[in-house]
Structures are given as structure tokens and as C-alpha cells.
Design an enzyme around this catalytic site. Structure first.
Site, PDB file in Angstrom:
ATOM      1  N   LYS A 101       0.826  -1.220   0.000  1.00  0.00           N
ATOM      2  CA  LYS A 101       0.000   0.000   0.000  1.00  0.00           C
ATOM      3  C   LYS A 101       0.853   1.259   0.000  1.00  0.00           C
ATOM      4  CE  LYS A 101      -0.855   0.203   5.004  1.00  0.00           C
ATOM      5  NZ  LYS A 101       0.067   1.274   5.382  1.00  0.00           N
ATOM      6  N   GLU A 102       2.137   1.107   0.353  1.00  0.00           N
ATOM      7  CA  GLU A 102       2.956   2.313   0.466  1.00  0.00           C
ATOM      8  C   GLU A 102       4.272   2.154  -0.294  1.00  0.00           C
ATOM      9  OE1 GLU A 102       2.677   3.466   4.487  1.00  0.00           O
ATOM     10  OE2 GLU A 102       3.286   5.543   4.089  1.00  0.00           O
ATOM     11  N   LYS A 117      20.261   3.418  10.623  1.00  0.00           N
ATOM     12  CA  LYS A 117      21.691   3.071  10.566  1.00  0.00           C
ATOM     13  C   LYS A 117      22.476   4.070   9.724  1.00  0.00           C
ATOM     14  CE  LYS A 117      20.212   0.253  13.035  1.00  0.00           C
ATOM     15  NZ  LYS A 117      18.820   0.080  13.400  1.00  0.00           N
ATOM     16  N   GLY A 251      14.080   2.770  26.788  1.00  0.00           N
ATOM     17  CA  GLY A 251      15.515   2.503  26.624  1.00  0.00           C
ATOM     18  C   GLY A 251      15.773   1.195  25.902  1.00  0.00           C
ATOM     19  N   GLY A 252      14.842   0.810  25.009  1.00  0.00           N
ATOM     20  CA  GLY A 252      15.072  -0.359  24.146  1.00  0.00           C
ATOM     21  C   GLY A 252      15.935   0.056  22.963  1.00  0.00           C
ATOM     22  N   HIS A 514      44.514 -13.508  14.665  1.00  0.00           N
ATOM     23  CA  HIS A 514      45.149 -12.467  15.479  1.00  0.00           C
ATOM     24  C   HIS A 514      45.770 -11.427  14.546  1.00  0.00           C
ATOM     25  CE1 HIS A 514      47.476 -10.502  18.611  1.00  0.00           C
ATOM     26  NE2 HIS A 514      48.512 -10.555  17.781  1.00  0.00           N
TER      27      HIS A 514
HETATM   28  P1  FAD Z   1       7.043  -4.100   7.666  1.00  0.00           P
HETATM   29  O1  FAD Z   1       8.458  -3.815   7.407  1.00  0.00           O
HETATM   30  O2  FAD Z   1       6.323  -3.217   8.611  1.00  0.00           O
HETATM   31  O3  FAD Z   1       6.310  -4.087   6.255  1.00  0.00           O
HETATM   32  C1  FAD Z   1       4.945  -4.272   6.142  1.00  0.00           C
HETATM   33  C2  FAD Z   1       4.447  -3.646   4.851  1.00  0.00           C
HETATM   34  O4  FAD Z   1       3.102  -4.020   4.632  1.00  0.00           O
HETATM   35  C3  FAD Z   1       4.463  -2.118   4.884  1.00  0.00           C
HETATM   36  O5  FAD Z   1       5.204  -1.634   3.796  1.00  0.00           O
HETATM   37  C4  FAD Z   1       2.994  -1.727   4.796  1.00  0.00           C
HETATM   38  O6  FAD Z   1       2.787  -0.541   4.048  1.00  0.00           O
HETATM   39  C5  FAD Z   1       2.398  -2.925   4.074  1.00  0.00           C
HETATM   40  N1  FAD Z   1       0.955  -3.120   4.336  1.00  0.00           N
HETATM   41  C6  FAD Z   1       0.343  -3.118   5.546  1.00  0.00           C
HETATM   42  N2  FAD Z   1      -0.969  -3.389   5.402  1.00  0.00           N
HETATM   43  C7  FAD Z   1      -1.202  -3.574   4.070  1.00  0.00           C
HETATM   44  C8  FAD Z   1      -2.335  -3.896   3.303  1.00  0.00           C
HETATM   45  N3  FAD Z   1      -3.533  -4.153   3.866  1.00  0.00           N
HETATM   46  N4  FAD Z   1      -2.220  -3.963   1.956  1.00  0.00           N
HETATM   47  C9  FAD Z   1      -1.010  -3.752   1.375  1.00  0.00           C
HETATM   48  N5  FAD Z   1       0.107  -3.460   2.045  1.00  0.00           N
HETATM   49  C10 FAD Z   1       0.021  -3.390   3.386  1.00  0.00           C
HETATM   50  N6  FAD Z   1      14.827  -4.623  12.876  1.00  0.00           N
HETATM   51  C11 FAD Z   1      16.023  -5.222  12.731  1.00  0.00           C
HETATM   52  O7  FAD Z   1      16.077  -6.423  12.533  1.00  0.00           O
HETATM   53  N7  FAD Z   1      17.181  -4.491  12.796  1.00  0.00           N
HETATM   54  C12 FAD Z   1      17.183  -3.168  13.009  1.00  0.00           C
HETATM   55  O8  FAD Z   1      18.241  -2.535  13.063  1.00  0.00           O
HETATM   56  C13 FAD Z   1      15.940  -2.512  13.162  1.00  0.00           C
HETATM   57  N8  FAD Z   1      15.894  -1.177  13.358  1.00  0.00           N
HETATM   58  C14 FAD Z   1      14.682  -0.561  13.465  1.00  0.00           C
HETATM   59  C15 FAD Z   1      14.647   0.806  13.660  1.00  0.00           C
HETATM   60  C16 FAD Z   1      13.440   1.458  13.779  1.00  0.00           C
HETATM   61  C17 FAD Z   1      13.420   2.945  13.974  1.00  0.00           C
HETATM   62  C18 FAD Z   1      12.226   0.706  13.676  1.00  0.00           C
HETATM   63  C19 FAD Z   1      10.893   1.400  13.757  1.00  0.00           C
HETATM   64  C20 FAD Z   1      12.250  -0.652  13.470  1.00  0.00           C
HETATM   65  C21 FAD Z   1      13.474  -1.312  13.378  1.00  0.00           C
HETATM   66  N9  FAD Z   1      13.544  -2.685  13.190  1.00  0.00           N
HETATM   67  C22 FAD Z   1      14.767  -3.301  13.080  1.00  0.00           C
HETATM   68  C23 FAD Z   1      12.327  -3.522  13.106  1.00  0.00           C
HETATM   69  C24 FAD Z   1      12.016  -3.869  11.633  1.00  0.00           C
HETATM   70  O9  FAD Z   1      11.883  -2.673  10.899  1.00  0.00           O
HETATM   71  C25 FAD Z   1      10.766  -4.688  11.548  1.00  0.00           C
HETATM   72  O10 FAD Z   1      10.873  -5.805  12.396  1.00  0.00           O
HETATM   73  C26 FAD Z   1      10.536  -5.172  10.117  1.00  0.00           C
HETATM   74  O11 FAD Z   1      10.392  -4.092   9.238  1.00  0.00           O
HETATM   75  C27 FAD Z   1       9.290  -6.045  10.048  1.00  0.00           C
HETATM   76  O12 FAD Z   1       9.139  -6.473   8.743  1.00  0.00           O
HETATM   77  P2  FAD Z   1       7.710  -6.897   8.163  1.00  0.00           P
HETATM   78  O13 FAD Z   1       7.965  -7.330   6.767  1.00  0.00           O
HETATM   79  O14 FAD Z   1       7.065  -7.830   9.096  1.00  0.00           O
HETATM   80  O15 FAD Z   1       6.813  -5.576   8.190  1.00  0.00           O
END
Ligand code: FAD
Length: 535
Positions: A101-102, A117, A251-252, A514
Site C-alpha cells: 500500500k505504500e 543506521k 531505553g530499548g 590475530h
Molecule cells: P514491515 O516492514 O512493517 O512491512 C509491512 C508492509 O506491509 C508495509 O510496507 C505496509 O505498508 C504494508 N501493508 C500493511 N498493510 C497492508 C495492506 N492491507 N495492503 C497492502 N500493504 C500493506 N529490525 C532489525 O532487525 N534491525 C534493526 O536494526 C531494526 N531497526 C529498526 C529501527 C526502527 C526505527 C524501527 C521502527 C524498526 C526497526 N527494526 C529493526 C524492526 C524492523 O523494521 C521490523 O521488524 C521489520 O520491518 C518487520 O518487517 P515486516 O515485513 O514484518 O513488516
């Protein structure tokens, strides 16, 4: 099938069974390195250059859909869970579509892992230059951050990576639908695009990979968004200014990473954590050490503290922070909510098609990643379980492999690396000392500081340590925990050790190069065995 729960409430092997990989027993020769693999050269190109240099691939011929379905697999969401699942499903020969969707890349690539990062890397480089004199490097004139250039660079990385996902979709023949997906029935979704046009898509299998979004956790008196200087991680990764002062709630990983960034850019940062230590999801020693090292950089760390309420002031917010019986009022320009995410499940008719929900998201029936609707799988953040990009990707691969190959293999959560990208970095895999003890293990713990290592001294990266937790009875490696420079890369030695159920005798019999920071891993295992050389 129910086993001892670990921190993720997921299953582990019987804690008292023998490990698979022990030197005291004959080994499976498949696991021994060959001369070929041991000497293989490693080439690690920059991922950005790599993606930028990918020429537009020839689109693959589309496989025929099965029966009267348009697709074998439709993945909903193109985050690190969804886009990886879609590509693997196509590699397995399926006809595949992914609905987003985005932006391609989801939270991770657009507002999470990657932009944060990139920001950290800019701040770390600034700090290196500012302190280069320690290594004899003379830097003349004023060294400062061009914040606009820093954020432009971050945005460029995001765009290149996003384009990389699109390219991989084309290369693998994955159809990309732009729009919001909702279920009509168990084999049909409706995709609504930005012009409100609706398209019905039928598939044999679906993978729910909708991820999660930030929410404003309620704090009495704290209202508004960016315009009111109330930020979440979404505002922090797209910041237009460096606030003079900032209070970070939580602090996570997210809280401390942005704490490092904005402190390094000159904000006066206070981090509030209600648990007794920072990064409470990790071994206590790591949180204690991180608290000390971030405080040394100038961050005010308040653990065992809560944010009771906020009042608007002329210049920002008056934050009432409670610790013990005392309340302190801290005045800041910006409040950053570093906690609070919600699974993206609204408006999708999930329950109508038999998908069950729990408080934190979609319920998976078991670790095959199936939901309670047999042709619908769920992976990543939307399940409300482990919120890490690499876990989402791994679950995605398992889900589509199970679907398309008719398998029921479980995701193995025993060796999930967990990393925090502050400076110093923090990383962890397996059980913390207290988790291992709570599960009934008698443990051998080894610890080794980076300080005495030649490599650490040579590169002025002496902070931190490696801690290992092993089972005393059989020597199985149960947990590896690190804080220091480069530990988010070094943790994979621990990941492989735990995955292969390696034992202490194996680890101390493994030659480490090393001079490297990884010598601390060897020394920590030697320490657990009672005889570290340099301690
Ligand atoms: P998402 O990445 O959230 O993707 C889901 C997608 O589904 C989105 O693009 C959304 O638009 C789309 N969507 C939702 N509903 C619909 C719908 N009905 N129809 C169509 N599309 C839809 N994790 C790490 O492992 N290492 C890190 O260093 C790390 N740093 C992070 C830093 C920040 C600031 C944040 C907020 C998170 C971080 N994370 C990190 C967590 C990580 O971003 C998430 O765990 C990961 O993105 C989850 O992946 P996902 O594919 O489950 O969902």
C-alpha cells in the site's frame, strides 16, 4: 510439542538433552570445513553500489497459475518479510504477486533499520573525525555536521534500496500491485489503489506480511505530533532539525539508537526506561554496561523511571519523571516516544476468512507460520512476536516453502541474533544468564573485556566485553552476549555455535585470527573453561 518457553515464548530443545555438536563424540563429516571452503576468498562489496549497478533485468516468463487462481501465492506487504517471501516463492516456481500500500521495503527500509543506521553512521563518522587526534591525525578548522546533507544521504540510500526491491521483483517475475489489500473470501482479495480503483485477485495461498506501525502510547498531557515536538521513530528518521534537548521514552533498541544519534548531533538527551536497565530484552550485564558508556558520552540515563505526565511549555515540554518516590521535572524541546507499535490488521476482513487474532496481532497456529485459515500464512511484525527484520525474512521463506512444497517445517527460533547499533554496538543470541538459570541449567559463564586486546588498542575501540553462557553438564553453548565495536557482525559466530548446538570444547578448539576483536570471543569461552590466557 510444548517446550520450555524462552524470552519470545517460543520453543527450544529439551534443556537437558545432549547437544548435537560435541568434540567428545564422532562428528558428521558434512559439518567439517573442507580445504575448499576454508580457503575461499570473501568479497564484500558495498550493498548500495551493488544494487545501483544492477542493470534492469529481463523479465522472467510468468509461470502458469494453477487451476482458476490468478496466482499461486499472493503476499500482502512488501517489507523484509513480504518481499523476501515473494521472491523465494517465485524462485520455487510459483506464480507470485505482492501487494504493497505504500513503499517497497516496508518499515525496515523506509523508516526503520536502514535510515536509522545511515544516521548512526554519519554521527559515528563525525565522532571519529572529532577524536582523530587520538590516532595522531591532525584535523584543522571546525568539524561539524551538515545535517541537511546527512539527511539527504540517508534519503538517497533509502531510495536506492527501495529501487533494489523493485528490480528484484522484476528479475524474479513477481507482480507488484500498488494498493491496500482486504479479503473478500479465503482465496480472494480486493486491492484498492490510490485512485480508489478496485481489483480482485485470486490465489491459492496468501502470506500476511503487513508489519506494524508506530502508535503514540498515551502519556497524560502529551498531545500532537511533529508540529508539537512530539516525535515517534517515524519523525526521528525524517527529522528537519536537531532539537536543543530531547526526552526519549523507552531505553530499548529504538530509544538508545536515537539517543546516540541526537546526543552526537548536540542535543541534550535524557533516556527514560522503566526497567532497571537499558535494553532490558538482553542479558543484564549488557544493559548495565551500555548505560555506563552512553552516560559517559553525555546522555542522561534514568532507569527504573516512568514518565508520569507532560505539560506544554513555551519552548517545548515539561516532563514529570518519577523514579523511586521522587518526581523530577525535566524541560525539553522534543519528546521522542521510543516505544509503541501496533500490528497492521485494520480493515482487512481477516476474521471473516478464519484468521484468528490475539492482542498483539495475527495468531499463527504453529511455527510453520500457518494461521488458523489453512491457506493463509502470517510472518514478521504482524504476528506480534519477534519484531526483527531478519526474523520476518526467515519466517517468510519458511512460510512459502511450506506452502508450495506441501511441507510443515517449523521455524527454528533457537539462534536469533538481536542487535543494537549504538556506539558501542550491542549484540546477543540465545539465552541470557538469568534465562538459562531460570530454565534449570547449571551454567558456566565466561567473560572477556576488549581492553587488553592488541586490535582493540590499535583501533582505540577498547570499550565492552564478550560474555558467554554454557551448560555446565554437557558444555552446550546457550548464549553469547557482546558489547563493543563491530559486535553486530561478530555475533554470528555465536549464532552458528548455538544453531549447531556446539559445545565449549569445540569453541576453545577453534583457531581465531590475530589480531582481531573476535579473539575476545575465544577468550570468553576459554574463561568459561577456566583458563583465559590474557585475563
Ligand atoms: P514491515 O516492514 O512493517 O512491512 C509491512 C508492509 O506491509 C508495509 O510496507 C505496509 O505498508 C504494508 N501493508 C500493511 N498493510 C497492508 C495492506 N492491507 N495492503 C497492502 N500493504 C500493506 N529490525 C532489525 O532487525 N534491525 C534493526 O536494526 C531494526 N531497526 C529498526 C529501527 C526502527 C526505527 C524501527 C521502527 C524498526 C526497526 N527494526 C529493526 C524492526 C524492523 O523494521 C521490523 O521488524 C521489520 O520491518 C518487520 O518487517 P515486516 O515485513 O514484518 O513488516
Amino acid at each position: 510439542m510444548t517446550e520450555t518457553p524462552n524470552r519470545y515464548n517460543l520453543s527450544r530443545r529439551d534443556p537437558h538433552s545432549k547437544p548435537l555438536l560435541s568434540m567428545t563424540e564422532p562428528q558428521n563429516s558434512d559439518l567439517e570445513p573442507t580445504a575448499l571452503t576454508a580457503n575461499a576468498p570473501t568479497v564484500v562489496p558495498s550493498i548500495i553500489e551493488d544494487i545501483a549497478s544492477i542493470s534492469m533485468p529481463q523479465e522472467q516468463p510468468e509461470p502458469m497459475p494453477s487451476e482458476n487462481f490468478d496466482y499461486d501465492v499472493v503476499v500482502i506487504g512488501a517489507g523484509p518479510g513480504g518481499y523476501v517471501a515473494a521472491i523465494r516463492a517465485a524462485q520455487l516456481g510459483g506464480k507470485v504477486a505482492c501487494v504493497e500500500k505504500e513503499y517497497l521495503g516496508g518499515t525496515c527500509l523506509n523508516v526503520g533499520c536502514i535510515p536509522s543506521k545511515a544516521m548512526i553512521a554519519s554521527v559515528e563518522r563525525l565522532q571519529h573525525v572529532m577524536h582523530a587526534d587520538k590516532l595522531g591525525v591532525k584535523v584543522e578548522g571546525k568539524v561539524s555536521m551538515d545535517f541537511e546533507a546527512m539527511m539527504t544521504r540517508k534519503e538517497k540510500i533509502v531510495q536506492i534500496q527501495r529501487g533494489g526491491v523493485g528490480t528484484l521483483f522484476k528479475k524474479n517475475g513477481v507482480t507488484h500491485f500498488e494498493g491496500f489489500a482486504s479479503f473478500v473470501d479465503q482465496n480472494t482479495i480486493e486491492v484498492t489503489d490510490k485512485d480508489k480503483k478496485k481489483t480482485k485477485v485470486r490465489a491459492r495461498y496468501f502470506v500476511l506480511a503487513m508489519g506494524s506501525s508506530v502508535i503514540h502510547i498515551p502519556v497524560p498531557g502529551l498531545t500532537g505530533g511533529r508540529e508539537n515536538d512530539v516525535w515517534t521513530s517515524d519523525e526521528a528518521v525524517s527529522a528537519h532539525k536537531i532539537p536543543k534537548s530531547m526526552l526519549i521514552l523507552g531505553g530499548g533498541a529504538v530509544g538508545v539508537e536515537f539517543g546516540y544519534v541526537f546526543n552526537g548531533l548536540g542535543s541534550k538527551v535524557t533516556v527514560i526506561e522503566m526497567m532497571p536497565n537499558l535494553i532490558p530484552m538482553m542479558d543484564t550485564d549488557l544493559g548495565v554496561e551500555l548505560g555506563k558508556l552512553l552516560s559517559r558520552q553525555g546522555i542522561v540515563v534514568k532507569t527504573g523511571a516512568t514518565l508520569d505526565k507532560c505539560e506544554k511549555s513555551k519552548t517545548g515540554w515539561k516532563c514529570h519523571v518519577k523514579k523511586g518516590g521522587e518526581t523530577e521535572v525535566i524541560e525539553v524541546e522534543t519528546v521522542l516516544l521510543g516505544v509503541g507499535r501496533k500490528a497492521n490488521t485494520d480493515g482487512m476482513n481477516l476474521e471473516k476468512v478464519g484468521v484468528k487474532m490475539h492482542r498483539r496481532g495475527v495468531e499463527v497456529a504453529d511455527d510453520t507460520m500457518r494461521t488458523h485459515a489453512p491457506n493463509i500464512y502470517a510472518i514478521g511484525d504482524v504476528t506480534g512476536r519477534i519484531q526483527l527484520a531478519h526474523v520476518a525474512s526467515h519466517e517468510g521463506i519458511r512460510a512459502v516453502t511450506n506452502a508450495l512444497k506441501g511441507e510443515s517445517r517449523l521455524v527454528d527460533y533457537k539462534a536469533v541474533p538481536n542487535c543494537v547499533y549504538t556506539v558501542p554496538e550491542v549484540s546477543s543470541v540465545g539465552l541470557s544468564q538469568s534465562e538459562a538459570e531460570a530454565q534449570g541449567y547449571e551454567v558456566s559463564v565466561g567473560k572477556f573485556n576488549f581492553r587488553p586486546l592488541g586490535k582493540a588498542m590499535a583501533s582505540t575501540e577498547q570499550d565492552g566485553f564478550v560474555k558467554v553462557v554454557c551448560d555446565k553438564k554437557y558444555g552446550e553453548v546457550l548464549g553469547v552476549h557482546m558489547i563493543g565495536a563491530h559486535v553486530t557482525d561478530m555475533i554470528h559466530e555465536g549464532v552458528v555455535a548455538i544453531k549447531l548446538e556446539a559445545t565449549l570444547d569445540y569453541m576453545v578448539d577453534t583457531i581465531h585470527a590475530h589480531p582481531t576483536m573476535s579473539e575476545a570471543v575465544l577468550e570468553a569461552f576459554e574463561d568459561a573453561d577456566g583458563h583465559a590466557i590474557h585475563k
